[in-house]
Design an enzyme around this catalytic site. Structure first.
Site, PDB file in Angstrom:
ATOM      1  N   ASP A  37       0.770  -5.132  -0.207  1.00 44.53           N
ATOM      2  CA  ASP A  37       0.972  -3.781  -0.715  1.00 44.53           C
ATOM      3  C   ASP A  37       2.139  -3.718  -1.698  1.00 44.53           C
ATOM      4  O   ASP A  37       3.197  -4.309  -1.465  1.00 44.53           O
ATOM      5  CB  ASP A  37       1.235  -2.838   0.468  1.00 44.53           C
ATOM      6  CG  ASP A  37       1.370  -1.397   0.032  1.00 44.53           C
ATOM      7  OD1 ASP A  37       0.381  -0.828  -0.435  1.00 44.53           O
ATOM      8  OD2 ASP A  37       2.492  -0.849   0.143  1.00 44.53           O
ATOM      9  N   GLU A  97      -2.238  -5.937  -4.283  1.00 45.18           N
ATOM     10  CA  GLU A  97      -2.430  -4.505  -4.521  1.00 45.18           C
ATOM     11  C   GLU A  97      -1.512  -4.145  -5.684  1.00 45.18           C
ATOM     12  O   GLU A  97      -0.409  -3.651  -5.507  1.00 45.18           O
ATOM     13  CB  GLU A  97      -2.108  -3.693  -3.264  1.00 45.18           C
ATOM     14  CG  GLU A  97      -2.575  -2.240  -3.330  1.00 45.18           C
ATOM     15  CD  GLU A  97      -1.478  -1.260  -3.729  1.00 45.18           C
ATOM     16  OE1 GLU A  97      -1.803  -0.125  -4.113  1.00 45.18           O
ATOM     17  OE2 GLU A  97      -0.289  -1.636  -3.646  1.00 45.18           O
TER      18      GLU A  97
END
Length: 642
Positions: A290, A332
């Site tokens: 992330d 991501e």
């Protein structure tokens, strides 16, 4: 630590292995030790190089490297036999990701309540053809609001309401037995202020104060803010948060309760790497990394996509290759297409990095094309999409748990000679139902700056204009099928967002009010509709039509499109503005983003006879001697006749 972002130049790598390596190997069974020696010979030089570039000028580098290698070998030693064998198999087949995998993404609680509940839904996933399951954050999070679980309070504990680490191990074994790989979110950029590292920093522990970025004054904050964008300007403006206990400002790119980690401190890298490998030993086979674009802070810059990020990711990849080579890393990095190649290791510092990354530009361009009835933006995105290294794939998708971020398309729209802000603003208004077409039922999300446009929230069918009055859903279903047909065709790993397969709508107003926090993305985070799932085989029910459509696309994808090799797409000419024509390994894909029918001259697109799947699955011959008429919002795949 005061850090200005400067990185040490390369240092010659000592050909001798650190002492901890030999000690770690000596403690292993001979068979594993022999395998690890081979892996070390292949990957240790690259690991040492990347870590030396990052931390080699800091005192104690040798002890740091020794620690990293010892903990990595310990994780390899702890790897259960089934995972060890999986690693060996995937080392022999680096192209295993190209085997036609289909993905599914969901929150644990909204899909099945708990991790144990997810295990009970495995037959449902198998029925849909799923081979890759991305479960959004399930590790212990801070006290709500916690950004949907992305404010991680412990990397070693499952969120109690969702289960335990034993439940996670059991789920991974069940999924593995069903041929499904589990992907877990792994938040690299920040931790919750309730994480033990942040709590130790609050208490004044010097070692943990250096795990975070501090500014002593509002003036220092303002000096940095001049260079930074804002992720959540509406609900969390700014990038720093005042911490009364420390009488200082801490860097918080996202929400005030998410403290950015200081990767200039080698201890942060070591702890994060160990946490990731320990989760891999629970059976997690893929990690969605992330917020990768934010990892490295450099004074006076926008702190996005800094070159040190790729040294960090390549070092993490090298550690995975040593201890768990069956594991996949997914970036991501929601950036314009041109900024993504380095996340595959195609940047100025080449080398193995992430195997997967989201193709956010293709997703956004597809929705833009649907709004405009013109496929130009999709053509431009695909024209600038690079070929990827062996074993790497794009992740294609129609919707996900986040908003549609329109700004990733600015470079492509600028290249087309149009004014990107105006076009993207129109698209945002269109999907919020504020354009000339009132049918879309999304909502605008936050903009990052005064020159940006609002992102868009909403479930796929709601954005596609699903009627709420019970009238014919056919037109909305056609638009949804068009978007998924492109996602399945372009190669890579297509991802279904939970609820799409059942035609689920936006979350209702009463439930939105009951949910905690102001995050507008809750609009497209519904609970799994059990009643709709019970109707998934009914061809007259909305859920049945959606479920059958996605199953059909996966069957045709496996039957018509070659798997097991890198995808090479070719743009084909088309006269109609709304028609996108593509060729992939001899198979032609036609996608009409226009609302009205258009003609495709097959004589200019194909060299010989073609056929296409009929409603019953049998292949039907197509007359290539005359133009083919494609209805509005329709897609068709054409395969060379045998």
């Amino acid at each position: 630590m005061s850090f200005d972002g400067a990185t040490a130049p390369p240092i010659p790598v000592d050909p001798c292995w650190p002492a901890g390596v030999e000690e770690g190997l000596a403690a292993l069974p001979p068979e594993r030790a022999a395998v690890l020696r081979r892996r070390l010979q292949a990957h240790l030089p690259r690991l040492q190089d990347r870590l030396q570039r990052l931390y080699g000028r800091q005192p104690g580098f040798e002890a740091f490297l020794d620690r990293v290698l010892r903990q990595t070998l310990a994780c390899a030693a702890d790897r259960e036999d089934a995972l060890w064998q999986l690693d060996l198999a995937r080392e022999q087949r680096p192209d295993w990701l190209h085997a036609g995998l289909l993905g599914y993404c969901s929150y644990v609680d909204k899909f099945a309540g708990t991790l144990a509940g997810v295990a009970q839904r495995v037959p449902y996933l198998q029925e849909l053809g799923i081979r890759y399951l991305h479960l959004l954050p399930f590790l212990k999070a801070g006290t709500p609001p916690n950004d949907g679980g992305f404010a991680v309070a412990s990397f070693d504990t499952v969120e109690p309401a969702l289960g335990t680490m034993a439940d996670l191990r059991a789920l991974c074994r069940t999924l593995r037995g069903a041929g499904i790989s589990l992907c877990s979110d792994f938040v690299l950029n920040h931790v919750s202020r309730e994480h033990p590292w942040a709590q130790a920093a609050l208490a004044g522990d010097p070692a943990y104060l250096d795990y975070f970025h501090w500014r002593p004054s509002a003036e220092a904050v303002a000096a940095q803010e001049r260079h930074l964008g804002q992720v959540f300007p509406g609900t969390a403006p700014g990038n720093f948060t005042w911490v009364e206990a420390r009488q200082a400002w801490v860097w918080t790119t996202f929400y005030p309760y998410q403290w950015d980690l200081n990767y200039a401190n080698p201890a942060v890298f070591a702890d994060i790497a160990e946490a990731l490998l320990k989760l891999a030993n629970q059976g997690v086979e893929a990690f969605r990394l992330d917020s990768t674009g934010y990892l490295w802070k450099r004074e006076g810059s926008n702190c996005l996509n800094q070159p040190e990020i790729h040294l960090i990711l390549q070092a993490l990849r090298a550690l995975c290759e040593l201890a768990a080579p069956g594991v996949v890393l997914k970036a991501e990095a929601i950036m314009p297409t041109g900024e993504l190649p380095p996340y595959f290791g195609l940047g100025p510092q080449p080398g193995p990095e992430c195997q997967l990354a989201y193709h956010a530009s293709l997703m956004a361009a597809s929705w833009l094309a649907l709004a405009e009835g013109d496929a130009g933006a999709v053509r431009e995105v695909l024209r600038h999409t690079p070929d990827l290294p062996e074993g790497c794939l794009w992740l294609s998708y129609v919707r996900c748990h986040d908003d549609i971020g329109w700004n990733v398309l600015r470079p492509e729209l600028s290249a087309l000679g149009s004014e990107p802000v105006a076009r993207l603003a129109r698209a945002s208004r269109h999907y919020a139902g504020r354009g000339t077409d009132p049918r879309p039922r999304g909502r605008a999300f936050q903009a990052a700056d005064e020159h940006a446009v609002h992102g868009t929230n909403g479930m796929t069918l709601a954005l596609a204009g699903l009627p709420q009055d019970g009238s014919d859903p056919g037109p909305a279903l056609a638009r949804m099928a068009l978007l998924h047909a492109l996602s399945f065709f372009v190669g890579g790993l297509p991802l279904i967002y939970m609820g799409e397969e059942l035609g689920q709508d936006n979350v209702g107003e009463a439930e939105l009010l009951a949910r905690q926090g102001p995050d507008g993305r809750e609009l497209h985070r519904p609970a799994f509709d059990e009643a709709a799932a019970a109707q998934r085989h009914d061809p007259d029910h909305l859920a049945g039509r959606c479920f059958a459509m996605l199953r059909r696309l996966q069957r045709e994808r496996l039957a018509m499109l070659p798997q097991g090799s890198p995808v090479r797409l070719r743009l084909l000419p088309s006269e109609a503005p709304g028609l996108l024509a593509l060729e992939r390994d001899g198979v032609i894909g036609l996608f009409n983003f226009g609302a009205t029918a258009c003609a495709a001259d097959l004589r200019t697109l194909a060299a010989g006879p073609l056929h296409t799947p009929g409603a019953d699955g049998r292949m039907l011959a197509v007359d290539t001697r005359q133009p083919l008429t494609l209805p509005g919002h329709a897609a068709l795949w054409l395969q060379p006749a045998a």
